[in-house]
Design a protein around this motif. Sequence first.
Motif, PDB file in Angstrom:
ATOM      1  N   GLU A 282       0.947  -1.037  -0.040  1.00 28.84           N
ATOM      2  CA  GLU A 282       0.162   0.278   0.065  1.00 28.84           C
ATOM      3  C   GLU A 282       0.854   1.268  -0.076  1.00 28.84           C
ATOM      4  O   GLU A 282       1.827   1.504   0.738  1.00 28.84           O
ATOM      5  N   ILE A 283       0.676   2.253  -0.983  1.00 24.95           N
ATOM      6  CA  ILE A 283       1.515   3.262  -1.052  1.00 24.95           C
ATOM      7  C   ILE A 283       1.462   4.250   0.309  1.00 24.95           C
ATOM      8  O   ILE A 283       2.489   4.597   0.624  1.00 24.95           O
TER       9      ILE A 283
ATOM     10  N   ASP B  72       2.237   8.887  -9.232  1.00 24.04           N
ATOM     11  CA  ASP B  72       0.667   8.468  -9.139  1.00 24.04           C
ATOM     12  C   ASP B  72       0.568   7.960 -10.753  1.00 24.04           C
ATOM     13  O   ASP B  72       0.301   8.948 -11.515  1.00 24.04           O
ATOM     14  N   GLY B  73       0.971   6.607 -10.970  1.00 24.41           N
ATOM     15  CA  GLY B  73       0.918   6.287 -12.272  1.00 24.41           C
ATOM     16  C   GLY B  73       2.003   5.156 -12.511  1.00 24.41           C
ATOM     17  O   GLY B  73       2.042   4.358 -11.585  1.00 24.41           O
TER      18      GLY B  73
ATOM     19  N   HIS C  18      16.262  -2.164 -15.268  1.00 24.78           N
ATOM     20  CA  HIS C  18      16.282  -3.637 -15.260  1.00 24.78           C
ATOM     21  C   HIS C  18      15.101  -4.348 -15.930  1.00 24.78           C
ATOM     22  O   HIS C  18      14.547  -5.417 -15.476  1.00 24.78           O
ATOM     23  N   GLY C  19      14.552  -3.733 -16.760  1.00 28.81           N
ATOM     24  CA  GLY C  19      13.262  -4.207 -17.448  1.00 28.81           C
ATOM     25  C   GLY C  19      12.037  -4.063 -16.796  1.00 28.81           C
ATOM     26  O   GLY C  19      11.114  -5.209 -16.903  1.00 28.81           O
ATOM     27  N   LEU C  20      12.077  -3.168 -15.580  1.00 25.68           N
ATOM     28  CA  LEU C  20      10.879  -3.234 -14.723  1.00 25.68           C
ATOM     29  C   LEU C  20      10.313  -1.941 -14.769  1.00 25.68           C
ATOM     30  O   LEU C  20      10.685  -0.851 -15.083  1.00 25.68           O
ATOM     31  N   ARG C  21       8.840  -1.971 -14.582  1.00 26.34           N
ATOM     32  CA  ARG C  21       7.996  -0.785 -14.542  1.00 26.34           C
ATOM     33  C   ARG C  21       7.305  -0.973 -13.077  1.00 26.34           C
ATOM     34  O   ARG C  21       6.846  -1.781 -12.717  1.00 26.34           O
ATOM     35  N   VAL C  22       7.488   0.135 -12.115  1.00 29.75           N
ATOM     36  CA  VAL C  22       6.558   0.413 -10.965  1.00 29.75           C
ATOM     37  C   VAL C  22       5.371   1.076 -11.440  1.00 29.75           C
ATOM     38  O   VAL C  22       5.310   2.152 -11.996  1.00 29.75           O
ATOM     39  N   GLU C  23       4.330   0.931 -10.766  1.00 33.21           N
ATOM     40  CA  GLU C  23       3.118   1.510 -10.915  1.00 33.21           C
ATOM     41  C   GLU C  23       2.199   1.535  -9.403  1.00 33.21           C
ATOM     42  O   GLU C  23       2.392   0.669  -8.944  1.00 33.21           O
ATOM     43  N   VAL C  24       1.586   2.642  -9.544  1.00 37.04           N
ATOM     44  CA  VAL C  24       0.823   2.892  -8.342  1.00 37.04           C
ATOM     45  C   VAL C  24      -0.739   3.124  -9.132  1.00 37.04           C
ATOM     46  O   VAL C  24      -0.976   3.898  -9.866  1.00 37.04           O
ATOM     47  N   ARG C  25      -1.471   2.024  -8.506  1.00 37.60           N
ATOM     48  CA  ARG C  25      -3.023   1.971  -8.968  1.00 37.60           C
ATOM     49  C   ARG C  25      -3.869   1.873  -7.823  1.00 37.60           C
ATOM     50  O   ARG C  25      -3.652   0.569  -7.146  1.00 37.60           O
ATOM     51  N   ASP C  26      -4.678   2.593  -7.674  1.00 36.03           N
ATOM     52  CA  ASP C  26      -5.856   2.393  -6.575  1.00 36.03           C
ATOM     53  C   ASP C  26      -5.100   2.214  -5.124  1.00 36.03           C
ATOM     54  O   ASP C  26      -5.460   1.413  -4.340  1.00 36.03           O
TER      55      ASP C  26
ATOM     56  N   SER D 173       3.090  -1.640  -7.172  1.00 36.04           N
ATOM     57  CA  SER D 173       3.569  -2.779  -7.558  1.00 36.04           C
ATOM     58  C   SER D 173       4.665  -2.611  -8.880  1.00 36.04           C
ATOM     59  O   SER D 173       4.601  -1.636  -9.320  1.00 36.04           O
ATOM     60  N   PHE D 174       5.462  -3.878  -8.776  1.00 34.36           N
ATOM     61  CA  PHE D 174       6.502  -3.748  -9.754  1.00 34.36           C
ATOM     62  C   PHE D 174       5.787  -4.864 -11.030  1.00 34.36           C
ATOM     63  O   PHE D 174       5.569  -6.024 -10.493  1.00 34.36           O
TER      64      PHE D 174
END
Length: 168
Positions: free
Chosen positions: A71-72, A113-114, A120-128, A132-133
Motif C-alpha cells: 500500500e503506497i 501516481d501512475g 532492469h526491465g521493470l516498471r513500477v506502478e501505483v494504481r488504486d 507494484s512492480f
Amino acid sequence: SRGLPFVDDPSNDTDAYARNRVRHGLLEALREVHPAAEENVLRTAEILREEAAVLDALVENLLRPGRRSAEIALLRAASPALARLAIQRLADAAAGRPAAGVARRTEEILALDGALDVGHGLRVEVRDGILSFGRTPPLDSAPHARPRDRRDPRPGGRPAQPDPRAGP
C-alpha cells in the motif's frame, strides 16, 4: 556445502587477488592492532545478522500478502530507510534477481501516481493506492503518442516519419 564436491583452487594461494590479500593479511593485521579483534568482528557480524532479521520482519509487514505489492500510503508513512528497503525488495522479486539501484529512486517512486520505468526491465506502478512492480512492456505494445510524435527509442534516435494521415 550444498552437496557440492570440495575443490582446491590454486588461485587461493596467491596474493595476486584482493580477496586473498584480505584473507591472508587482514586478520593478522587486526590481531596485531588488538588481540580480540577477530572476536569483535565475529560478534559485530552476529549483531548485524540479528538486526537484519528485525529489518526483514519490518519490511515484510509493509508488503501485502504474496509479497509482490504494498500500500503506497504505508510506504509513504514509513521511515525513508524502511520504505527504501521495501521498494528494493519488491523490485528484486519482480526482476527475479537483484535490481541494483532501484532503491535510489525511492523518493521519486513514493511521489508516483501512475507508472514509471526504473530500469532492469521493470516498471513500477501505483494504481488504486497499491504500488507494484512488473515487467516493462515491449515498445510495440506500449501506448504511443500520435505517430508523428514518436521517436526511435534507441539513444540518439530520430523522430519517426510523420504519418501523412495524421494531418498538420
